[in-house]
Design a protein around this motif. Sequence first.
Motif, mmCIF file in Angstrom:
data_model
loop_
_atom_site.group_PDB
_atom_site.id
_atom_site.type_symbol
_atom_site.label_atom_id
_atom_site.label_comp_id
_atom_site.label_asym_id
_atom_site.label_seq_id
_atom_site.Cartn_x
_atom_site.Cartn_y
_atom_site.Cartn_z
ATOM 1 N N GLY A 1 0.909 -1.253 -0.019
ATOM 2 C CA GLY A 1 0.085 0.035 0.099
ATOM 3 C C GLY A 1 0.805 1.319 -0.070
ATOM 4 N N SER A 2 0.288 2.325 -0.677
ATOM 5 C CA SER A 2 1.105 3.755 -0.598
ATOM 6 C C SER A 2 1.316 4.156 1.025
ATOM 7 N N ASN A 3 0.226 3.644 1.514
ATOM 8 C CA ASN A 3 0.504 4.198 3.174
ATOM 9 C C ASN A 3 2.059 3.730 3.772
ATOM 10 N N THR B 1 -6.600 17.180 5.252
ATOM 11 C CA THR B 1 -6.245 16.091 4.191
ATOM 12 C C THR B 1 -5.961 14.828 4.749
ATOM 13 N N PHE B 2 -5.323 13.763 4.253
ATOM 14 C CA PHE B 2 -5.227 12.753 4.377
ATOM 15 C C PHE B 2 -4.455 12.418 5.880
ATOM 16 N N ASP B 3 -4.772 11.655 6.923
ATOM 17 C CA ASP B 3 -4.321 11.677 8.009
ATOM 18 C C ASP B 3 -3.004 11.093 8.264
ATOM 19 N N LEU B 4 -2.544 10.293 7.400
ATOM 20 C CA LEU B 4 -1.526 9.469 7.619
ATOM 21 C C LEU B 4 -0.127 10.194 7.669
ATOM 22 N N TYR B 5 -0.122 11.473 6.953
ATOM 23 C CA TYR B 5 0.926 12.147 7.118
ATOM 24 C C TYR B 5 1.152 12.620 8.390
ATOM 25 N N ARG B 6 0.129 13.095 9.160
ATOM 26 C CA ARG B 6 0.345 13.230 10.839
ATOM 27 C C ARG B 6 0.940 12.041 11.494
ATOM 28 N N ASN C 1 -6.998 15.779 -3.284
ATOM 29 C CA ASN C 1 -6.792 15.555 -1.900
ATOM 30 C C ASN C 1 -8.007 14.694 -1.443
ATOM 31 N N ASN C 2 -7.725 14.020 -0.378
ATOM 32 C CA ASN C 2 -8.771 13.167 0.401
ATOM 33 C C ASN C 2 -9.044 13.821 1.963
ATOM 34 N N PRO C 3 -10.023 14.256 2.351
ATOM 35 C CA PRO C 3 -11.262 14.061 1.469
ATOM 36 C C PRO C 3 -11.999 14.932 0.818
ATOM 37 N N VAL D 1 4.277 14.358 -3.495
ATOM 38 C CA VAL D 1 2.930 14.716 -4.111
ATOM 39 C C VAL D 1 2.225 13.335 -4.331
ATOM 40 N N ASP D 2 1.309 13.303 -3.420
ATOM 41 C CA ASP D 2 0.651 11.857 -3.203
ATOM 42 C C ASP D 2 -0.643 11.820 -4.299
ATOM 43 N N GLU D 3 -0.297 11.072 -5.376
ATOM 44 C CA GLU D 3 -1.345 10.773 -6.423
ATOM 45 C C GLU D 3 -2.037 9.598 -6.283
ATOM 46 N N ALA D 4 -2.469 9.185 -5.097
ATOM 47 C CA ALA D 4 -3.133 7.910 -4.899
ATOM 48 C C ALA D 4 -4.459 7.772 -5.872
ATOM 49 N N TYR D 5 -5.202 8.828 -6.339
ATOM 50 C CA TYR D 5 -6.265 9.141 -6.923
ATOM 51 C C TYR D 5 -6.187 9.480 -8.579
ATOM 52 N N TYR D 6 -4.788 9.242 -8.837
ATOM 53 C CA TYR D 6 -4.175 10.049 -10.202
ATOM 54 C C TYR D 6 -5.048 9.497 -11.264
ATOM 55 N N ARG E 1 1.800 6.771 -5.716
ATOM 56 C CA ARG E 1 0.677 6.167 -6.548
ATOM 57 C C ARG E 1 0.294 4.959 -5.843
ATOM 58 N N SER E 2 -0.987 4.327 -6.235
ATOM 59 C CA SER E 2 -1.549 3.373 -5.362
ATOM 60 C C SER E 2 -2.124 2.485 -6.350
ATOM 61 N N PHE E 3 -2.372 0.936 -5.973
ATOM 62 C CA PHE E 3 -2.909 0.191 -6.955
ATOM 63 C C PHE E 3 -4.306 -0.044 -6.340
ATOM 64 N N SER E 4 -4.645 0.491 -5.267
ATOM 65 C CA SER E 4 -5.748 0.208 -4.400
ATOM 66 C C SER E 4 -7.264 0.894 -5.069
ATOM 67 N N LYS E 5 -6.976 1.838 -5.812
ATOM 68 C CA LYS E 5 -8.304 2.745 -6.292
ATOM 69 C C LYS E 5 -8.436 2.284 -7.431
ATOM 70 N N TRP E 6 -7.878 2.415 -8.440
ATOM 71 C CA TRP E 6 -8.029 2.356 -9.883
ATOM 72 C C TRP E 6 -8.144 1.032 -10.283
ATOM 73 N N LEU F 1 -5.141 -6.147 -1.585
ATOM 74 C CA LEU F 1 -3.956 -6.805 -1.495
ATOM 75 C C LEU F 1 -2.883 -6.104 -1.181
ATOM 76 N N ARG F 2 -3.024 -4.713 -1.063
ATOM 77 C CA ARG F 2 -2.095 -3.671 -0.360
ATOM 78 C C ARG F 2 -0.976 -3.659 -1.621
ATOM 79 N N VAL F 3 -1.088 -2.770 -2.445
ATOM 80 C CA VAL F 3 0.120 -2.450 -3.241
ATOM 81 C C VAL F 3 0.215 -1.040 -3.741
ATOM 82 N N GLY F 4 1.244 -0.258 -3.359
ATOM 83 C CA GLY F 4 1.295 1.147 -3.995
ATOM 84 C C GLY F 4 2.853 1.424 -4.125
HETATM 85 C C1 LIG Z 1 -4.296 10.481 -0.398
HETATM 86 C C2 LIG Z 1 -4.122 9.110 -0.113
HETATM 87 N N1 LIG Z 1 -2.768 8.631 -0.032
HETATM 88 C C3 LIG Z 1 -2.616 7.297 0.071
HETATM 89 C C4 LIG Z 1 -3.570 6.569 0.527
HETATM 90 C C5 LIG Z 1 -3.219 4.813 0.722
HETATM 91 O O1 LIG Z 1 -3.532 3.983 -0.035
HETATM 92 P P1 LIG Z 1 -3.224 2.674 -0.331
HETATM 93 O O2 LIG Z 1 -2.222 2.519 1.185
HETATM 94 O O3 LIG Z 1 -4.311 1.696 -0.026
HETATM 95 O O4 LIG Z 1 -2.270 2.330 -1.394
HETATM 96 C C6 LIG Z 1 -4.966 6.953 0.423
HETATM 97 C C7 LIG Z 1 -6.012 5.806 0.945
HETATM 98 O O5 LIG Z 1 -6.924 6.339 1.074
HETATM 99 C C8 LIG Z 1 -5.118 8.198 0.341
HETATM 100 O O6 LIG Z 1 -6.636 8.551 0.418
#
Ligand SMILES: Cc1ncc(COP(=O)(O)O)c(C=O)c1O
Length: 365
Positions: free
Chosen positions: A98-100, A123-128, A171-173, A195-200, A221-226, A232-235
């Motif tokens: 996962g890109s996380n 924004t996405f809380d994982l950065y914090r 940006n999420n959300p 630059v987090d392009e998870a939704y590119y 980038r991520s394979f989770s969304k598109w 399966l978790r891959v980014g």
């Molecule tokens: C902006 C952003 N980045 C990264 C991720 C992490 O995605 P993943 O770990 O599934 O690749 C998400 C997931 O919701 C997201 O919204």
Amino acid sequence: MTGSDGIEKYILPNLLKFTGYTASTSPDTLAGRVDVPLANIIKMNANENPYGCSPRVSRALAAYPSFHIYPDDGQQELRRLLAGYTGVDAARIVAGHGSNTLIDFIARLFVGPGDEVITCVPTFDLYRFSTELCRGTVVNVTRDDSFAVDVARVKDAVTARTKVIFLATPNNPTGNIVPRADIVEIIDTGVPVVVDEAYYEFSGETVMPLVDKYPNLMVLRSFSKWAGLAGLRVGYGVFPPRVAGYLMSIKIPHNVSVAAEVAVRESLADIDYLQSNVKAVIKERTRLFEALKSVSWLRPYPSRANFIYCALLKGSARELLLRLERRGILVRHFDKPLLKNSLRISVGKPEHTEALVAALRALEP
Ligand SMILES: Cc1ncc(COP(=O)(O)O)c(C=O)c1O
């Protein structure tokens, strides 16, 4: 051992009151709380792909003969495949569970006690999350009323202790993008910029062509969304080659499973199919937006991702979430200073839009 004389005295003090990441509700946990069979739940709370993964992935995994063998820790085939997809040199790429986990590895590489990390909130809380785990300090720069990044304030927030600036686009959300000119202005500070392009794939906007030009630019980038591989978790990330080298040496060994590797290979071999699903989601995003706009007590925000952020003009978002949940429709809710009384709704199939809108009309506060 109990209480503060117990195991806690051995735990890092900064982690005793650590605020974890709030993950979305999983349908498995809802037995008894919903009025529909779990199999009929409509999941619009985690930005997953309603069309699932490529059927090639399922077939290849069912037939895969070597789950007992560790994956290649150097990710050679994976990096080569991702290089083909992104058009950058394989030496720039690092893949993760996962890109996380790439966000986490970046924090581990750059951030120590007292270092500063700039994020543009909400924004996405994982950065914090990852910054605080590394005992760094998060410097929040608030977005404007339309959730645009305030570039001047980001530049003003840079100090000698700034180690990384995170920008999610879309940006999420909130679903909006950061215009390329704004990103470049922030890159020009010279500070490492992620630059987090998870939704590119849903926005079509990328700064990937700039990675050769800017030695402080990293793209996630991520394979989770598109590609429908969230479970399966891959980014992956694209980095300056030296940074990719450091990340490869600090990452957890074997951090991408062979199942995820197979899934990437088969997804990229079925790219037309996956892109047609992305197109269907983009088309549905427009329908969902119009449908939400037609509900007088909702205010949806335009989105370039696979979800729509929506403020409630009356009633409580939390109440609404629970009432939707009872009917088997899962969405995400927020109620905090920068995300007041609001929902984030993932784009589903047309029938999911129909069911949601019918439920919203029935549940008007
Ligand atoms: C902006 C952003 N980045 C990264 C991720 C992490 O995605 P993943 O770990 O599934 O690749 C998400 C997931 O919701 C997201 O919204």
